[in-house]
Design a protein around this motif. Structure first.
Motif, PDB file in Angstrom:
ATOM      1  N   PRO A 185      28.431  44.169  15.086  1.00 25.26           N
ATOM      2  CA  PRO A 185      28.427  44.350  16.545  1.00 25.26           C
ATOM      3  C   PRO A 185      28.246  45.834  16.907  1.00 25.26           C
ATOM      4  CG  PRO A 185      30.650  44.002  15.764  1.00 25.26           C
ATOM      5  CD  PRO A 185      29.760  43.765  14.577  1.00 25.26           C
ATOM      6  N   PRO A 186      27.615  46.146  18.038  1.00 21.00           N
ATOM      7  CA  PRO A 186      27.414  47.558  18.439  1.00 21.00           C
ATOM      8  C   PRO A 186      28.759  48.214  18.832  1.00 21.00           C
ATOM      9  CG  PRO A 186      26.715  46.079  20.174  1.00 21.00           C
ATOM     10  CD  PRO A 186      27.035  45.214  19.011  1.00 21.00           C
ATOM     11  N   PHE A 187      28.837  49.494  18.564  1.00 17.33           N
ATOM     12  CA  PHE A 187      30.051  50.271  18.919  1.00 17.33           C
ATOM     13  C   PHE A 187      29.577  51.498  19.690  1.00 17.33           C
ATOM     14  CE2 PHE A 187      33.152  53.617  18.095  1.00 17.33           C
ATOM     15  CZ  PHE A 187      34.349  52.993  18.454  1.00 17.33           C
ATOM     16  N   VAL A 188      30.096  51.683  20.934  1.00 18.20           N
ATOM     17  CA  VAL A 188      29.667  52.834  21.757  1.00 18.20           C
ATOM     18  C   VAL A 188      30.808  53.847  21.858  1.00 18.20           C
ATOM     19  CG1 VAL A 188      27.987  51.520  23.087  1.00 18.20           C
ATOM     20  CG2 VAL A 188      30.350  51.571  23.847  1.00 18.20           C
ATOM     21  N   GLN A 189      30.402  55.146  21.862  1.00 11.30           N
ATOM     22  CA  GLN A 189      31.412  56.209  21.875  1.00 11.30           C
ATOM     23  C   GLN A 189      31.304  57.113  23.105  1.00 11.30           C
ATOM     24  OE1 GLN A 189      30.287  57.900  18.091  1.00 11.30           O
ATOM     25  NE2 GLN A 189      32.063  56.985  17.077  1.00 11.30           N
ATOM     26  N   LYS A 190      30.059  57.344  23.566  1.00 10.11           N
ATOM     27  CA  LYS A 190      29.890  58.386  24.594  1.00 10.11           C
ATOM     28  C   LYS A 190      28.575  58.179  25.309  1.00 10.11           C
ATOM     29  CE  LYS A 190      29.781  63.485  24.974  1.00 10.11           C
ATOM     30  NZ  LYS A 190      29.793  64.771  24.222  1.00 10.11           N
ATOM     31  N   LEU A 191      28.554  58.517  26.588  1.00 13.07           N
ATOM     32  CA  LEU A 191      27.289  58.518  27.316  1.00 13.07           C
ATOM     33  C   LEU A 191      27.118  59.882  27.986  1.00 13.07           C
ATOM     34  CD1 LEU A 191      27.917  58.204  30.624  1.00 13.07           C
ATOM     35  CD2 LEU A 191      28.290  55.832  29.972  1.00 13.07           C
ATOM     36  N   VAL A 192      25.899  60.354  28.062  1.00 13.40           N
ATOM     37  CA  VAL A 192      25.564  61.687  28.601  1.00 13.40           C
ATOM     38  C   VAL A 192      24.308  61.536  29.452  1.00 13.40           C
ATOM     39  CG1 VAL A 192      24.936  64.049  28.102  1.00 13.40           C
ATOM     40  CG2 VAL A 192      26.595  62.876  26.626  1.00 13.40           C
ATOM     41  N   PRO A 193      24.332  61.995  30.711  1.00 11.81           N
ATOM     42  CA  PRO A 193      25.504  62.552  31.413  1.00 11.81           C
ATOM     43  C   PRO A 193      26.408  61.422  31.864  1.00 11.81           C
ATOM     44  CG  PRO A 193      23.640  62.471  32.880  1.00 11.81           C
ATOM     45  CD  PRO A 193      23.132  62.017  31.560  1.00 11.81           C
ATOM     46  N   PRO A 194      27.671  61.687  32.155  1.00  9.49           N
ATOM     47  CA  PRO A 194      28.603  60.647  32.600  1.00  9.49           C
ATOM     48  C   PRO A 194      28.493  60.348  34.079  1.00  9.49           C
ATOM     49  CG  PRO A 194      29.758  62.707  32.357  1.00  9.49           C
ATOM     50  CD  PRO A 194      28.362  62.987  31.920  1.00  9.49           C
ATOM     51  N   PHE A 195      27.533  60.999  34.772  1.00  7.62           N
ATOM     52  CA  PHE A 195      27.378  60.761  36.212  1.00  7.62           C
ATOM     53  C   PHE A 195      25.895  60.914  36.527  1.00  7.62           C
ATOM     54  CE2 PHE A 195      28.688  65.136  35.451  1.00  7.62           C
ATOM     55  CZ  PHE A 195      27.649  65.876  35.970  1.00  7.62           C
ATOM     56  N   GLY A 196      25.576  60.429  37.785  1.00  7.02           N
ATOM     57  CA  GLY A 196      24.186  60.515  38.179  1.00  7.02           C
ATOM     58  C   GLY A 196      24.015  60.204  39.647  1.00  7.02           C
ATOM     59  N   SER A 197      22.777  60.318  40.082  1.00 11.35           N
ATOM     60  CA  SER A 197      22.451  60.126  41.492  1.00 11.35           C
ATOM     61  C   SER A 197      22.572  58.655  41.873  1.00 11.35           C
ATOM     62  CB  SER A 197      21.031  60.599  41.776  1.00 11.35           C
ATOM     63  OG  SER A 197      20.630  60.214  43.075  1.00 11.35           O
ATOM     64  N   PRO A 198      23.071  58.351  43.081  1.00 15.36           N
ATOM     65  CA  PRO A 198      23.135  56.974  43.569  1.00 15.36           C
ATOM     66  C   PRO A 198      21.764  56.332  43.621  1.00 15.36           C
ATOM     67  CG  PRO A 198      24.505  58.383  44.931  1.00 15.36           C
ATOM     68  CD  PRO A 198      23.737  59.303  44.030  1.00 15.36           C
ATOM     69  N   LYS A 199      20.721  57.114  43.652  1.00 19.34           N
ATOM     70  CA  LYS A 199      19.381  56.540  43.660  1.00 19.34           C
ATOM     71  C   LYS A 199      19.013  55.933  42.305  1.00 19.34           C
ATOM     72  CE  LYS A 199      17.657  59.762  47.152  1.00 19.34           C
ATOM     73  NZ  LYS A 199      16.643  60.806  47.442  1.00 19.34           N
ATOM     74  N   GLY A 200      19.752  56.255  41.240  1.00 19.36           N
ATOM     75  CA  GLY A 200      19.464  55.721  39.919  1.00 19.36           C
ATOM     76  C   GLY A 200      18.208  56.289  39.319  1.00 19.36           C
ATOM     77  N   ASN A 201      17.691  55.553  38.311  1.00 19.71           N
ATOM     78  CA  ASN A 201      16.455  55.919  37.616  1.00 19.71           C
ATOM     79  C   ASN A 201      16.626  57.201  36.838  1.00 19.71           C
ATOM     80  OD1 ASN A 201      13.833  55.265  36.879  1.00 19.71           O
ATOM     81  ND2 ASN A 201      12.951  56.606  38.460  1.00 19.71           N
ATOM     82  N   GLU A 202      17.841  57.425  36.344  1.00 24.29           N
ATOM     83  CA  GLU A 202      18.109  58.600  35.501  1.00 24.29           C
ATOM     84  C   GLU A 202      18.432  58.115  34.097  1.00 24.29           C
ATOM     85  OE1 GLU A 202      21.235  60.788  37.292  1.00 24.29           O
ATOM     86  OE2 GLU A 202      19.994  61.565  38.929  1.00 24.29           O
ATOM     87  N   GLU A 203      17.882  58.813  33.110  1.00 24.50           N
ATOM     88  CA  GLU A 203      18.110  58.430  31.716  1.00 24.50           C
ATOM     89  C   GLU A 203      19.513  58.830  31.287  1.00 24.50           C
ATOM     90  OE1 GLU A 203      15.046  60.089  29.313  1.00 24.50           O
ATOM     91  OE2 GLU A 203      13.598  58.516  29.844  1.00 24.50           O
ATOM     92  N   ILE A 204      20.174  57.897  30.584  1.00 28.44           N
ATOM     93  CA  ILE A 204      21.527  58.124  30.078  1.00 28.44           C
ATOM     94  C   ILE A 204      21.464  57.932  28.569  1.00 28.44           C
ATOM     95  CG2 ILE A 204      23.917  57.364  30.120  1.00 28.44           C
ATOM     96  CD1 ILE A 204      23.383  56.220  32.905  1.00 28.44           C
ATOM     97  N   LEU A 205      21.947  58.871  27.840  1.00 25.81           N
ATOM     98  CA  LEU A 205      22.005  58.802  26.378  1.00 25.81           C
ATOM     99  C   LEU A 205      23.350  58.206  25.985  1.00 25.81           C
ATOM    100  CD1 LEU A 205      20.858  59.467  23.550  1.00 25.81           C
ATOM    101  CD2 LEU A 205      21.974  61.712  23.763  1.00 25.81           C
ATOM    102  N   ILE A 206      23.295  57.122  25.255  1.00 23.75           N
ATOM    103  CA  ILE A 206      24.523  56.466  24.772  1.00 23.75           C
ATOM    104  C   ILE A 206      24.534  56.605  23.266  1.00 23.75           C
ATOM    105  CG2 ILE A 206      25.799  54.318  24.631  1.00 23.75           C
ATOM    106  CD1 ILE A 206      24.458  53.455  27.220  1.00 23.75           C
ATOM    107  N   THR A 207      25.635  57.080  22.758  1.00 22.94           N
ATOM    108  CA  THR A 207      25.780  57.255  21.307  1.00 22.94           C
ATOM    109  C   THR A 207      26.855  56.307  20.787  1.00 22.94           C
ATOM    110  OG1 THR A 207      27.333  59.066  21.634  1.00 22.94           O
ATOM    111  CG2 THR A 207      25.018  59.652  21.413  1.00 22.94           C
ATOM    112  N   GLY A 208      26.733  55.973  19.511  1.00 19.47           N
ATOM    113  CA  GLY A 208      27.701  55.099  18.845  1.00 19.47           C
ATOM    114  C   GLY A 208      27.167  54.691  17.485  1.00 19.47           C
ATOM    115  N   THR A 209      27.458  53.446  17.080  1.00 22.06           N
ATOM    116  CA  THR A 209      26.979  52.932  15.780  1.00 22.06           C
ATOM    117  C   THR A 209      26.466  51.498  15.957  1.00 22.06           C
ATOM    118  OG1 THR A 209      29.221  52.164  15.220  1.00 22.06           O
ATOM    119  CG2 THR A 209      28.568  54.350  14.447  1.00 22.06           C
TER     120      THR A 209
END
Length: 637
Positions: free
Chosen positions: A535-559
């Motif tokens: 099963p996937p395991f997530v540890q962190k997302l970057v950035p942790p915030f963003g514009s209400p308009k969306g469409n921003e890339e979020i990097l999620i790290t884990g295993t």
């Protein structure tokens, strides 16, 4: 004058040189001799025209002992004549003038038109000194005194009476056939018959004679004797024809009618040996000595009820058992319309109550056949010929479990609802139970599944797609061979089931099949595979915030983020992750330890806390990581 020996008697001269004289008694010729008078002797005969001078030609006249008739047989005969009448007694002389005279009954008056008034004479035949014979002439019916002559002139009567009766003819017999063992009571129609101890029937040879029982002037009864020579039957199923005749004097016989002997039938098997109480059942009787040529007079008897039979061959007969109440009856057959019956079959034919069906499971199956159906009810009979019938098609495989349970395999059948019945005997369609409805439907076909992978702990909701998928209480998914889990058919027509834990399979990959309670596996257009992954395991997302308009890339790290080669991110507005409060977007640039997802607009989410959004990850778009990260929408200053 005439002189016989030393005795002279007067004579009477006639015309044409004839002289008539009356012979003196033999005792007058022999004188006072002490020896017994011989049975016959010759006396010299001479003629004189003056009473003194006699001729010297010495003709001879034979004195015969008086015959004695003690018995005549027969004492009756047909008015057509031709009966050989035997006279028994003594002192019959072997003379050519031997004869019999039948004297008109004294009860007839002279001038009667009912018959002759003058005696009728027939020539006699010398057999021995104690027996002579005469052939009776044509005589009107009645009683006649029988006189005897040794010389054609002198007749002697001994009080014997011969009765002339109208000639007997036979017109028909019933039955016209019977078993070679004899004993058939044959009714003979014709006549005129007269009650007499001498009334007899002859079947073929002279030794096959039986007494006749008088009913009336046009009907008598005789019992057939056993066929004297069974070799007349070329085969047990053939016939031997005997000429049946009637006699009233044991000498003269009537015209002949054929009486057919056949081999005694033997019953060896009944198929079936039971039927429906108060219903008709077609029964095939196997045996020997059946006569196809007598099919028109063949009968079967069940208990005391007889029915028509059809002779199929020398070893097989078909008949419909009549409706009778529950119980056992003896079965016999006849080839002469029930006049003679065979020995009963060794087992009784059993009438049983009609079976009933209370439930079937499943209530439908694939039109391609093979569905195993469990039928519960009552009065099912354990029999090798037990079978189920679907509509008009009989099953090839039926298993009797008990009087209340039967299993059968559905045949192939075009789609639709049919009546399902249980036949206690598959060869007899009238032995059915009350029926239940069974539906044949198109064979289900599976084509794909989703997801094709899931966590090793199991529990993944797998949706399997295809055609003609139907809801069933017994539908299942099978992983590899032997690991089955319950399944359901969803409202949108796909099969849904939960993957079992990997520990039950001991394999990283499983072939998935679908089936139902009949143990029939649905056809698959291609093999369906399900893989077990970490099963996937997530540890962190970057950035942790963003514009209400969306469409921003979020990097999620884990295993374990690339275990299936695909990844999805889920953005939920509330912790319960209800369907109307979440947005799923595909990830990109997937690696084992990271993936990139694009944030959705805040306006697309409905949640409890619109500023704090939960983010989790899935590698099959069905099972999500147990860890959730928080992403916040922040208005740009």
């Amino acid at each position: 004058h005439c002189r016989l020996g030393d005795s002279i008697v007067e004579a009477l001269a006639g015309n044409g040189g004839e002289v008539t004289c009356i012979t003196p008694p033999a005792s007058q010729l022999l004188g006072n001799r002490t020896e017994p008078i011989p049975s016959s002797f010759l006396a010299p005969l001479d003629i004189s025209i003056n009473g003194v001078d006699f001729s010297t030609s010495h003709l001879h006249f034979t004195y015969l002992a008086d015959p004695v008739v003690e018995i005549i047989e027969p004492q009756v005969g047909p008015d057509t004549g031709g009966t050989e009448l035997s006279l028994h007694g003594r002192s019959f002389a072997n003379k050519i003038s031997l004869g019999c005279r039948f004297v008109t009954p004294v009860s007839r008056s002279l001038g009667s038109t009912e018959g002759p008034t003058l005696p009728v004479v027939s020539e006699g035949q010398w057999i021995s000194s104690e027996r002579m014979a005469c052939i009776t002439p044509r005589l009107f019916p009645g009683d006649y005194s029988v006189d005897v002559t040794m010389n054609g002139v002198d007749y002697m009567s001994f009080g014997h009476v011969f009765t002339s009766f109208p000639r007997i003819t036979i017109e028909s017999i019933e039955p016209p056939s019977g078993p070679a063992s004899g004993g058939t009571d044959v009714i003979i129609y014709g006549g005129p018959f007269k009650s007499s101890l001498a009334l007899e029937c002859k079947f073929g040879s002279a030794s096959s004679v039986s007494p006749a029982f008088y009913h009336n002037s046009s009907k008598i009864l005789c019992r057939s004797p056993a066929l004297s020579d069974a070799s007349y039957l070329s085969s047990p199923s053939s016939e031997a024809v005997a000429s049946l005749q009637v006699t009233a004097n044991e000498i003269d016989y009537t015209n002949a009618l054929p009486f057919r002997y056949y081999g005694s039938p033997i019953l060896r098997e009944l198929v079936p040996r039971h039927g429906v109480a108060n219903g008709a059942t077609t029964v095939i009787i196997h045996g020997a000595n059946f006569v196809p040529s007598l099919s028109g007079s063949a009968r079967c008897k069940f208990g005391t009820s007889s029915v028509d039979a059809f002779v199929l061959s020398s070893t097989k007969i078909r008949c419909d058992a009549p409706p009778l109440p529950q119980g056992g009856v003896d079965v016999r057959i006849s080839f002469n319309n029930g006049h003679d019956w065979s020995h009963p079959y060794q087992h009784r034919f059993e009438y049983k109550q009609v079976g009933t069906i209370s439930s079937i499971s499943p209530s439908g199956g694939s039109s391609s056949g093979g569905t195993l159906v469990m039928i519960t009810g009552s009065n099912f009979i354990e029999s090798p010929s037990l079978c189920c019938i679907f509509g008009s098609i009989k099953t090839k495989r039926t298993v009797w479990i008990s009087a209340s349970e039967v299993h059968c395999e559905a045949p192939s059948h075009h789609p639709g609802v049919v009546a399902l019945s249980v036949l206690n005997d598959c060869s007899v369609e009238k032995s059915f139970t009350l029926s239940a409805a069974f539906e044949f439907y198109h064979p289900p076909i599976v084509s794909s599944l989703n997801p094709s992978s899931g966590p090793m702990r199991g529990g993944s909701l797998i949706r399997i797609f295809g055609r003609y998928l139907r809801s069933s209480d017994d539908i299942f998914c099978e992983f590899n061979t032997g690991v089955r889990v319950d399944a359901v058919v969803s409202p949108d027509g796909c099969v849904e089931c939960l993957s079992p834990p990997k520990t039950r399979l001991e394999a990283d990959k499983a072939n998935v099949t679908v089936g139902d309670g009949s143990s029939a596996i649905f056809h698959a257009e291609s093999e369906l595979w399900f893989s077990y992954v970490e099963p996937p395991f997530v540890q962190k997302l970057v950035p942790p915030f963003g514009s209400p308009k969306g469409n921003e890339e979020i990097l999620i790290t884990g295993t374990n983020l690339d275990s299936s080669g695909e990844v999805w991110c889920r953005f939920s507005g509330c912790s319960d992750s209800s369907a109307d409060r979440r947005i799923v977007v595909p990830g990109k640039s997937v690696k084992n330890t990271s993936t990139i997802c694009t944030s959705p607009p805040q306006s697309s989410l409905v949640g409890c806390d619109m500023n704090s959004i939960h983010v989790d990850v899935s590698t099959n778009n069905a099972d999500w990581s147990s860890q959730r990260l928080v992403f916040r929408y922040v208005t740009t200053p």
